[in-house]
Design a protein around this motif. Structure first.
Motif, short mmCIF file in Angstrom:
data_model
loop_
_atom_site.label_atom_id
_atom_site.label_comp_id
_atom_site.label_asym_id
_atom_site.label_seq_id
_atom_site.Cartn_x
_atom_site.Cartn_y
_atom_site.Cartn_z
N LEU A 10 -2.69 -1.92 11.28
CA LEU A 10 -2.77 -0.46 11.16
C LEU A 10 -3.82 0.13 12.08
CD1 LEU A 10 -1.68 1.99 9.56
CD2 LEU A 10 -3.55 1.63 7.96
N ARG A 11 -4.90 -0.62 12.35
CA ARG A 11 -5.98 -0.11 13.20
C ARG A 11 -5.55 0.12 14.65
NH1 ARG A 11 -7.09 -5.39 12.12
NH2 ARG A 11 -7.05 -6.78 13.89
N GLU A 12 -4.40 -0.42 15.07
CA GLU A 12 -3.93 -0.24 16.45
C GLU A 12 -3.07 1.00 16.63
OE1 GLU A 12 -1.97 -3.77 17.79
OE2 GLU A 12 -3.78 -4.98 17.65
N LEU A 13 -2.86 1.77 15.56
CA LEU A 13 -1.97 2.92 15.62
C LEU A 13 -2.73 4.21 15.35
CD1 LEU A 13 0.93 1.34 13.56
CD2 LEU A 13 0.73 1.44 16.04
N ILE A 14 -2.23 5.31 15.92
CA ILE A 14 -2.81 6.62 15.63
C ILE A 14 -1.72 7.55 15.13
CG2 ILE A 14 -4.74 6.45 17.24
CD1 ILE A 14 -3.14 8.05 19.25
N HIS A 15 -2.11 8.48 14.30
CA HIS A 15 -1.20 9.47 13.73
C HIS A 15 -0.65 10.31 14.87
CE1 HIS A 15 0.23 12.71 11.17
NE2 HIS A 15 -0.01 11.95 10.12
N ILE A 37 -5.37 6.64 11.34
CA ILE A 37 -4.77 6.75 10.02
C ILE A 37 -5.86 6.46 8.99
CG2 ILE A 37 -3.02 5.79 8.48
CD1 ILE A 37 -1.50 5.20 11.22
N ASP A 38 -5.97 7.33 7.99
CA ASP A 38 -7.02 7.15 6.99
C ASP A 38 -6.49 7.52 5.60
OD1 ASP A 38 -7.00 9.96 6.87
OD2 ASP A 38 -8.70 10.14 8.23
N GLN A 39 -7.40 7.72 4.65
CA GLN A 39 -7.03 7.96 3.25
C GLN A 39 -6.09 9.15 3.08
OE1 GLN A 39 -7.92 4.84 1.95
NE2 GLN A 39 -7.80 6.18 0.19
N ARG A 40 -6.15 10.15 3.97
CA ARG A 40 -5.27 11.32 3.85
C ARG A 40 -3.80 10.94 3.93
NH1 ARG A 40 -8.13 14.62 8.57
NH2 ARG A 40 -8.52 12.49 9.19
N ASP A 41 -3.50 9.81 4.57
CA ASP A 41 -2.11 9.41 4.78
C ASP A 41 -1.55 8.55 3.65
OD1 ASP A 41 -1.87 10.60 7.44
OD2 ASP A 41 -3.37 9.10 7.98
N LEU A 94 0.84 -1.20 0.00
CA LEU A 94 0.00 0.00 0.00
C LEU A 94 0.88 1.26 0.00
CD1 LEU A 94 -2.77 -1.03 2.54
CD2 LEU A 94 -2.82 -1.17 0.06
N PRO A 95 0.42 2.32 -0.66
CA PRO A 95 1.22 3.54 -0.79
C PRO A 95 1.09 4.50 0.39
CG PRO A 95 -0.78 3.76 -2.07
CD PRO A 95 -0.81 2.38 -1.46
N LEU A 96 1.31 4.01 1.60
CA LEU A 96 1.29 4.88 2.78
C LEU A 96 2.51 5.80 2.73
CD1 LEU A 96 -0.16 5.37 5.55
CD2 LEU A 96 1.47 3.77 6.53
N ARG A 97 2.30 7.07 3.06
CA ARG A 97 3.44 8.00 3.09
C ARG A 97 4.33 7.61 4.27
NH1 ARG A 97 -0.60 12.54 2.70
NH2 ARG A 97 -1.09 12.56 0.51
N MET A 98 5.55 7.19 3.97
CA MET A 98 6.43 6.68 5.02
C MET A 98 7.78 7.37 4.96
SD MET A 98 5.58 2.61 4.78
CE MET A 98 5.63 2.40 3.03
N PRO A 99 8.50 7.41 6.07
CA PRO A 99 8.11 6.92 7.39
C PRO A 99 7.04 7.81 8.01
CG PRO A 99 10.30 7.90 7.49
CD PRO A 99 9.86 7.95 6.06
#
Length: 162
Positions: free
Chosen positions: A142-147, A154-158, A94-99
């Motif tokens: 991913l559902r266990e983490l928060i921005h 974390i949602d589509q904006r990320d 998935l194209p999550l903006r990382m890190p």
């Protein structure tokens, strides 16, 4: 008639007295005096030393993106995890903006900063690989983490929208 009234009053007094003793001996029914609430000590946070690697340095960790990680990628320390799903299980990078800097959501060490460096979907679950300043890495849904910066899920904006 007067004797009956006196007997009734005496019986009521006795019942009230017994009830007060029961309430006094029962800590569940006891209420706290609001003036004593300020004297109750606050829970202390345990002291934490700073991590050996500064977060600015950990933030420079190269993310693993663009393809699904293989066991070979993990052995070369290029990826945190790889799956060997059964045939037919959908898997994609998935194209999550990382890190991406995150915190645990509802975790005892919630104040530990993590940096997401890998993000893959396996079936219906999105899993991420993370690193922290203590030299540890791991795998989490991913559902266990928060921005961390915006204190939100974390949602589509990320994700990169191409």
């Amino acid at each position: 008639m007067k004797i009956h009234v006196y007997a009734f009053v005496a019986l009521c007094s006795l019942m009230l007295a017994c009830g007060e003793k029961t309430a006094a001996n029962n800590p569940e029914t006891e209420t706290l005096d609001p003036s004593t609430l300020d004297s109750i000590p606050q829970a202390k946070n345990r002291p934490r030393p700073l991590p050996p690697t500064p977060y600015s340095q950990v933030m420079k960790t190269k993310p693993f993106a663009g393809k699904v990680a293989s066991k070979n990628d993990v052995q070369k320390n290029g990826a945190i995890f790889s799956f060997s799903p059964p045939k037919g299980t959908p898997q994609s990078a998935l194209p999550l903006r990382m890190p991406l800097m995150v915190f645990w959501d509802r975790h005892p060490n919630q104040d530990t900063i993590l940096f997401v460096v890998q993000c893959e979907r396996l079936g219906a679950d999105t899993m991420v690989g993370w690193v922290n300043g203590w030299g540890k890495s791991g795998l989490s849904p991913l559902r266990e983490l928060i921005h961390a910066q915006e204190q939100r899920r974390i949602d589509q904006r990320d994700f990169n929208n191409k």
